[in-house]
Motif scaffolding. Structure first.
Motif, mmCIF file in Angstrom:
data_model
loop_
_atom_site.group_PDB
_atom_site.id
_atom_site.type_symbol
_atom_site.label_atom_id
_atom_site.label_comp_id
_atom_site.label_asym_id
_atom_site.label_seq_id
_atom_site.Cartn_x
_atom_site.Cartn_y
_atom_site.Cartn_z
ATOM 1 N N THR A 162 0.834 -1.204 0.000
ATOM 2 C CA THR A 162 0.000 0.000 0.000
ATOM 3 C C THR A 162 0.866 1.250 0.000
ATOM 4 N N ALA A 163 0.523 2.177 -0.873
ATOM 5 C CA ALA A 163 1.201 3.473 -0.942
ATOM 6 C C ALA A 163 0.200 4.562 -0.587
ATOM 7 N N LEU A 164 0.661 5.559 0.123
ATOM 8 C CA LEU A 164 -0.185 6.700 0.485
ATOM 9 C C LEU A 164 0.314 7.912 -0.287
ATOM 10 N N VAL A 165 -0.529 8.414 -1.200
ATOM 11 C CA VAL A 165 -0.136 9.548 -2.042
ATOM 12 C C VAL A 165 -1.249 10.589 -2.027
ATOM 13 N N THR A 166 -0.950 11.762 -2.510
ATOM 14 C CA THR A 166 -1.966 12.812 -2.540
ATOM 15 C C THR A 166 -2.988 12.527 -3.629
ATOM 16 N N ARG A 167 -4.172 13.096 -3.473
ATOM 17 C CA ARG A 167 -5.219 12.922 -4.471
ATOM 18 C C ARG A 167 -4.783 13.528 -5.807
ATOM 19 N N GLU A 168 -4.044 14.643 -5.739
ATOM 20 C CA GLU A 168 -3.568 15.278 -6.961
ATOM 21 C C GLU A 168 -2.604 14.357 -7.717
ATOM 22 N N SER A 169 -1.748 13.649 -6.975
ATOM 23 C CA SER A 169 -0.802 12.743 -7.621
ATOM 24 C C SER A 169 -1.518 11.588 -8.310
ATOM 25 N N VAL A 170 -2.559 11.069 -7.670
ATOM 26 C CA VAL A 170 -3.332 9.982 -8.274
ATOM 27 C C VAL A 170 -3.916 10.437 -9.607
ATOM 28 N N ALA A 171 -4.466 11.662 -9.618
ATOM 29 C CA ALA A 171 -5.053 12.191 -10.855
ATOM 30 C C ALA A 171 -3.978 12.464 -11.900
ATOM 31 N N ASP A 172 -2.864 13.073 -11.473
ATOM 32 C CA ASP A 172 -1.798 13.426 -12.418
ATOM 33 C C ASP A 172 -1.163 12.192 -13.057
ATOM 34 N N LEU A 173 -0.999 11.136 -12.270
ATOM 35 C CA LEU A 173 -0.356 9.919 -12.767
ATOM 36 C C LEU A 173 -1.337 8.976 -13.460
ATOM 37 N N GLY A 174 -2.620 9.288 -13.358
ATOM 38 C CA GLY A 174 -3.615 8.417 -13.978
ATOM 39 C C GLY A 174 -3.679 7.042 -13.340
ATOM 40 N N ILE A 175 -3.570 7.009 -12.013
ATOM 41 C CA ILE A 175 -3.561 5.734 -11.298
ATOM 42 C C ILE A 175 -4.988 5.229 -11.107
ATOM 43 N N VAL A 176 -5.268 4.091 -11.706
ATOM 44 C CA VAL A 176 -6.590 3.449 -11.608
ATOM 45 C C VAL A 176 -6.375 1.948 -11.460
ATOM 46 N N PRO A 177 -7.360 1.223 -10.934
ATOM 47 C CA PRO A 177 -7.223 -0.235 -10.823
ATOM 48 C C PRO A 177 -6.881 -0.868 -12.170
ATOM 49 N N GLY A 178 -5.931 -1.778 -12.135
ATOM 50 C CA GLY A 178 -5.510 -2.471 -13.342
ATOM 51 C C GLY A 178 -4.285 -1.884 -14.003
ATOM 52 N N ARG A 179 -3.918 -0.650 -13.652
ATOM 53 C CA ARG A 179 -2.752 -0.024 -14.274
ATOM 54 C C ARG A 179 -1.462 -0.536 -13.656
ATOM 55 N N GLU A 180 -0.441 -0.694 -14.473
ATOM 56 C CA GLU A 180 0.867 -1.080 -13.968
ATOM 57 C C GLU A 180 1.650 0.158 -13.567
ATOM 58 N N VAL A 181 2.303 0.082 -12.412
ATOM 59 C CA VAL A 181 3.119 1.182 -11.906
ATOM 60 C C VAL A 181 4.422 0.619 -11.366
ATOM 61 N N MET A 182 5.369 1.502 -11.113
ATOM 62 C CA MET A 182 6.593 1.125 -10.426
ATOM 63 C C MET A 182 6.501 1.613 -8.993
ATOM 64 N N ALA A 183 6.822 0.741 -8.052
ATOM 65 C CA ALA A 183 6.840 1.097 -6.634
ATOM 66 C C ALA A 183 8.299 1.093 -6.170
ATOM 67 N N LEU A 184 8.730 2.195 -5.572
ATOM 68 C CA LEU A 184 10.104 2.338 -5.100
ATOM 69 C C LEU A 184 10.125 2.474 -3.580
ATOM 70 N N ILE A 185 11.047 1.755 -2.940
ATOM 71 C CA ILE A 185 11.195 1.801 -1.487
ATOM 72 C C ILE A 185 12.685 1.846 -1.154
ATOM 73 N N LYS A 186 13.123 2.879 -0.481
ATOM 74 C CA LYS A 186 14.515 2.936 -0.065
ATOM 75 C C LYS A 186 14.774 1.879 1.004
ATOM 76 N N ALA A 187 15.921 1.227 0.914
ATOM 77 C CA ALA A 187 16.244 0.165 1.863
ATOM 78 C C ALA A 187 16.299 0.689 3.290
ATOM 79 N N SER A 188 16.680 1.957 3.471
ATOM 80 C CA SER A 188 16.772 2.527 4.812
ATOM 81 C C SER A 188 15.398 2.805 5.417
ATOM 82 N N PHE A 189 14.334 2.769 4.606
ATOM 83 C CA PHE A 189 12.979 2.976 5.114
ATOM 84 C C PHE A 189 12.346 1.687 5.635
ATOM 85 N N VAL A 190 13.011 0.564 5.433
ATOM 86 C CA VAL A 190 12.449 -0.737 5.821
ATOM 87 C C VAL A 190 12.885 -1.083 7.235
#
Length: 267
Positions: A162-190
């Motif tokens: 699960t990623a928590l992003v702003t509503r504006e980012s969801v609209a700007d990136l066109g994020i909808v169910p079924g779309r492929e995206v890249m998820a990035l996580i810094k190792a120091s955040f784990v």
């Protein structure tokens, strides 16, 4: 007389903004297919065992399905199998590389046809990120909130991210169910925890895995978890913390990641 400048096509597939798969890693995949072993494949292409293992992990994390299976086995190596997806990746890479080579020859000769900017088509292939963990995922669900939106991703068939992003980012990136995206996580955040049962924490993402590798430095330790489906997750924690948790290959551990620490990118 000075020689004329030559344009050379160097292909690097990045799955979004991270340049991960180039000639060297394709050659490594080909060597795995020939030798059936990471150790022998690494020797064939002039890499250390760890460098080869890290490269194959990165490739598997970017692929919808693993390119290589059965990579564990320690410093002496275990059996490694190139999957159909891995074979398809090699074939696709070599095909595109050949076409780019021919295109580069045309560019060198000034033959760009009707393309005003022939390099614009390749813009995203050269971008990089410092995040240690990069995954191609499919959006499972989008849950809008008053300010922020939760985006639920399929990390593996049985594990969500699960990623928590702003509503504006969801609209700007066109994020909808079924779309492929890249998820990035810094190792120091784990953050890591141990035990068969998930600890009670506020982190939205609690991913169970098995320690596949550990490398200690003077201050920090790099811990690689096998999280299933051919994917891994890397954490960098203090060496004292790794010792206190007794993190060693084979031990069950949990990766705890705040949803706000998951960065999303689109192609």
């Amino acid at each position: 007389m000075e020689s004329e400048a030559k344009v050379e096509a160097v292909l690097s597939l990045g799955g979004g903004r991270r340049s991960m798969v180039g000639r060297e890693r394709i050659a490594l995949l080909e060597a795995v297919g020939v030798h059936g072993s990471i150790t022998r494949a690494a020797q064939a292409v002039g890499l250390s065992y760890k460098a080869a293992w890290d490269a194959l992990d990165a490739i598997n994390n970017l692929m919808p399905r693993p390119a290589v299976l059965g990579r564990t086995g320690g410093a002496k190596g275990g059996g490694a199998t190139l999957t159909e997806d891995g074979q398809a990746l090699i074939a696709a890479f070599r095909l595109i590389e050949g076409k780019l080579g021919r295109a580069a020859a045309r560019l060198s000769a000034g033959e760009v046809g009707d393309l005003a900017d022939p390099f614009s088509l390749l813009w995203s292939l050269g971008m990089k990120t410092s995040a240690r963990n990069a995954y191609r995922c499919r959006v499972r669900a989008v849950h809008p909130g008053a300010v922020s939106t939760e985006v639920e991703l399929d990390l593996t068939e049985s594990t969500s991210l699960t990623a928590l992003v702003t509503r504006e980012s969801v609209a700007d990136l066109g994020i909808v169910p079924g779309r492929e995206v890249m998820a990035l996580i810094k190792a120091s955040f784990v953050i890591l925890a141990v035990g068969e049962e998930c600890p009670a924490v506020s982190a939205r993402n609690r991913i169970k895995g098995v320690v596949a590798a550990r490398e200690d430095g003077p201050v920090s330790s790099e811990i690689v978890l096998d999280i299933g489906a051919g994917r891994s997750l890397t954490a960098v924690i203090t060496r004292d913390g790794a010792e206190e948790l007794a993190l060693a290959p084979g031990r069950t551990a949990w990766a705890l990641i705040k949803a706000s620490h998951v960065i999303l990118l689109v192609d």
